[in-house]
Scaffold this active site. Sequence first.
Site, PDB file in Angstrom:
ATOM      1  N   ARG A 107      -8.984   3.462  -7.534  1.00 34.78           N
ATOM      2  CA  ARG A 107      -8.596   3.631  -6.136  1.00 34.78           C
ATOM      3  C   ARG A 107      -9.812   3.699  -5.238  1.00 34.78           C
ATOM      4  O   ARG A 107     -10.817   4.319  -5.594  1.00 34.78           O
ATOM      5  CB  ARG A 107      -7.766   4.913  -5.967  1.00 34.78           C
ATOM      6  CG  ARG A 107      -6.689   5.087  -7.023  1.00 34.78           C
ATOM      7  CD  ARG A 107      -5.310   4.832  -6.479  1.00 34.78           C
ATOM      8  NE  ARG A 107      -4.999   3.456  -6.180  1.00 34.78           N
ATOM      9  CZ  ARG A 107      -4.307   2.647  -6.999  1.00 34.78           C
ATOM     10  NH1 ARG A 107      -3.886   3.055  -8.160  1.00 34.78           N
ATOM     11  NH2 ARG A 107      -4.028   1.430  -6.628  1.00 34.78           N
ATOM     12  N   ASN A 152       1.234   3.891  -3.149  1.00 33.57           N
ATOM     13  CA  ASN A 152       0.922   5.316  -2.984  1.00 33.57           C
ATOM     14  C   ASN A 152       2.052   6.211  -3.493  1.00 33.57           C
ATOM     15  O   ASN A 152       1.799   7.221  -4.163  1.00 33.57           O
ATOM     16  CB  ASN A 152       0.657   5.630  -1.509  1.00 33.57           C
ATOM     17  CG  ASN A 152      -0.759   5.297  -1.091  1.00 33.57           C
ATOM     18  OD1 ASN A 152      -1.587   4.914  -1.904  1.00 33.57           O
ATOM     19  ND2 ASN A 152      -1.028   5.447   0.192  1.00 33.57           N
ATOM     20  N   GLU A 165       0.831  -1.215   0.000  1.00 37.95           N
ATOM     21  CA  GLU A 165       0.000   0.000   0.000  1.00 37.95           C
ATOM     22  C   GLU A 165       0.864   1.263   0.000  1.00 37.95           C
ATOM     23  O   GLU A 165       0.589   2.220  -0.736  1.00 37.95           O
ATOM     24  CB  GLU A 165      -0.928   0.015   1.226  1.00 37.95           C
ATOM     25  CG  GLU A 165      -2.003  -1.067   1.226  1.00 37.95           C
ATOM     26  CD  GLU A 165      -3.045  -0.901   0.121  1.00 37.95           C
ATOM     27  OE1 GLU A 165      -3.230   0.220  -0.372  1.00 37.95           O
ATOM     28  OE2 GLU A 165      -3.669  -1.915  -0.251  1.00 37.95           O
TER      29      GLU A 165
HETATM   30  N1  ATP Z   1       2.968   9.146  -1.189  1.00 41.62           N
HETATM   31  C1  ATP Z   1       1.936   9.982  -1.438  1.00 41.62           C
HETATM   32  N2  ATP Z   1       2.153  11.163  -2.090  1.00 41.62           N
HETATM   33  C2  ATP Z   1       1.139  12.015  -2.353  1.00 41.62           C
HETATM   34  N3  ATP Z   1      -0.152  11.799  -1.987  1.00 41.62           N
HETATM   35  C3  ATP Z   1      -0.420  10.653  -1.326  1.00 41.62           C
HETATM   36  C4  ATP Z   1       0.591   9.690  -1.013  1.00 41.62           C
HETATM   37  N4  ATP Z   1       0.024   8.672  -0.352  1.00 41.62           N
HETATM   38  C5  ATP Z   1      -1.280   8.971  -0.254  1.00 41.62           C
HETATM   39  N5  ATP Z   1      -1.565  10.156  -0.830  1.00 41.62           N
HETATM   40  C6  ATP Z   1      -2.896  10.833  -0.872  1.00 41.62           C
HETATM   41  O1  ATP Z   1      -3.726  10.269   0.142  1.00 41.62           O
HETATM   42  C7  ATP Z   1      -4.906   9.726  -0.450  1.00 41.62           C
HETATM   43  C8  ATP Z   1      -5.350   8.512   0.342  1.00 41.62           C
HETATM   44  O2  ATP Z   1      -4.419   7.448   0.182  1.00 41.62           O
HETATM   45  P1  ATP Z   1      -4.935   5.943   0.374  1.00 41.62           P
HETATM   46  O3  ATP Z   1      -3.819   5.024   0.115  1.00 41.62           O
HETATM   47  O4  ATP Z   1      -5.652   5.846   1.683  1.00 41.62           O
HETATM   48  O5  ATP Z   1      -6.057   5.796  -0.764  1.00 41.62           O
HETATM   49  P2  ATP Z   1      -5.831   5.683  -2.351  1.00 41.62           P
HETATM   50  O6  ATP Z   1      -4.408   5.408  -2.667  1.00 41.62           O
HETATM   51  O7  ATP Z   1      -6.443   6.899  -2.960  1.00 41.62           O
HETATM   52  O8  ATP Z   1      -6.725   4.415  -2.717  1.00 41.62           O
HETATM   53  P3  ATP Z   1      -6.306   2.856  -2.477  1.00 41.62           P
HETATM   54  O9  ATP Z   1      -5.073   2.857  -1.616  1.00 41.62           O
HETATM   55  O10 ATP Z   1      -7.489   2.257  -1.779  1.00 41.62           O
HETATM   56  O11 ATP Z   1      -6.069   2.315  -3.840  1.00 41.62           O
HETATM   57  C9  ATP Z   1      -4.555   9.480  -1.906  1.00 41.62           C
HETATM   58  O12 ATP Z   1      -5.687   9.466  -2.741  1.00 41.62           O
HETATM   59  C10 ATP Z   1      -3.624  10.658  -2.205  1.00 41.62           C
HETATM   60  O13 ATP Z   1      -4.352  11.829  -2.424  1.00 41.62           O
HETATM   61 MG    MG Z   2      -3.351   3.934  -1.691  1.00 38.28          MG
END
Ligand code: ATP
Ligand code: MG
Length: 148
Positions: free
Chosen positions: A106, A52, A48
């Site tokens: 996502r 990200n 995860e």
């Molecule tokens: N490394 C990162 N750099 C920039 N933004 C990030 C990063 N990690 C997370 N985010 C932001 O935080 C939000 C939430 O992250 P999260 O992993 O909970 O959900 P997601 O990646 O959108 O969906 P999923 O992980 O369920 O596929 C993301 O949509 C993004 O906007």
């Molecule tokens: Mg994610």
Amino acid sequence: MNVKNQMMIRFESRSVNEAFARMTVAAFVSQLDPTLEELGDIKTVVSEAVTNAIVHGYQDKVGYITMTVRLLEGGYVEIKVKDSGCGIADIEQARQPLFTTGDAERSGMGFTIMESFSDKLRIRSTVGRGTTVTMLRRIAGRGGEEPV
Ligand SMILES: Nc1ncnc2c1ncn2[C@@H]1O[C@H](COP(=O)(O)OP(=O)(O)OP(=O)(O)O)[C@@H](O)[C@H]1O
Ligand SMILES: [Mg+2]
């Protein structure tokens, strides 16, 4: 907490490297003799966090991701995943279940999953500079009891 062993790798933010990062952590952590469940939890958390960094942190470009794994006293594993990508403007909002800035693929559950499989999850981020996610998880191991 004392560091008993540690490693660090740096790799490019290409989607094939998500599996590489996950398998590398599993191989390193295997010296703690984890249960399959513990190993699965750690791989999920790494997957995860690295995903990200690849899809949100760097979006359409390719940058470096640094992953540090530390084995601490008491069977604790600390995993740090760092990118130098776009950063997160509102960390509290990003941590909310179902919050996503991504596309329909996502679900916004990544941080919620990381939290549920970690004993502690810390997110540090600066817009324009990047994000560091640090997870702490205790591994009891297949012996079950206190590790040495
Ligand atoms: N490394 C990162 N750099 C920039 N933004 C990030 C990063 N990690 C997370 N985010 C932001 O935080 C939000 C939430 O992250 P999260 O992993 O909970 O959900 P997601 O990646 O959108 O969906 P999923 O992980 O369920 O596929 C993301 O949509 C993004 O906007
Ligand atoms: Mg994610």
